[in-house]
Scaffold this motif. Structure first.
Motif: not given
Length: 155
Positions: A112-124, A81-83, A47-59
């Protein structure tokens, strides 16, 4: 007799989303195999441009496919895939809360699998998604408490 294996396919080719005939043919082939079509929902992410290195990579790596929420079997699977920002991830999954509740009420068993660009917070975030579903469907069992994540020691 229950099947020993269940099959699912994550579809990415645009023709299966854009061409109704290709969609029907794929769904018919999946029905023969009793296989599920796994949507990979990246709509909130793009929906909007990436704001971090992890988001740029996933983009550059994640598929841009239209949203699909049709379950073909009794065990639908979704990848979302969230942000990087948890609030934006939660905001983007709201449609999946209602869809998941609907599937559960129909007697389906969604995953349902919840992902984020770096998946660091995915379990929570996955636990939070489950809690959001339980808020609308209180009879759903709570998740078990996670095992402690502290490092193991010899003494």
């Amino acid at each position: 007799r229950a099947a020993l294996h269940r099959y699912a396919v994550e579809v990415r080719h645009p023709a299966f989303f854009d061409d109704p005939r290709a969609t029907r043919m794929l769904e018919a082939a999946l029905a023969v195999a009793a296989a599920e079509w796994i949507p990979f929902d990246t709509t909130a992410f793009f929906q909007s441009p990436p704001t971090s290195d992890a988001e740029r990579d996933a983009w550059t790596k994640k598929p841009r496919v239209p949203l699909r929420s049709v379950a073909l079997t009794d065990r639908p699977i979704v990848r979302y895939l969230g942000r990087d920002a948890c609030a934006r991830t939660v905001e983007g999954w709201q449609r999946w809360i209602d869809i998941t509740v609907g599937w559960l009420r129909e007697g389906r068993s969604p995953t349902i699998f919840i992902h984020t660009p770096d998946n660091a917070d995915a379990p929570e975030l996955a636990r939070r998604f489950h809690d959001d579903v339980r808020a609308l469907l209180p009879e759903l069992e709570p998740l078990p408490q996670p095992m402690p994540a502290e490092p193991l020691t010899l003494f």
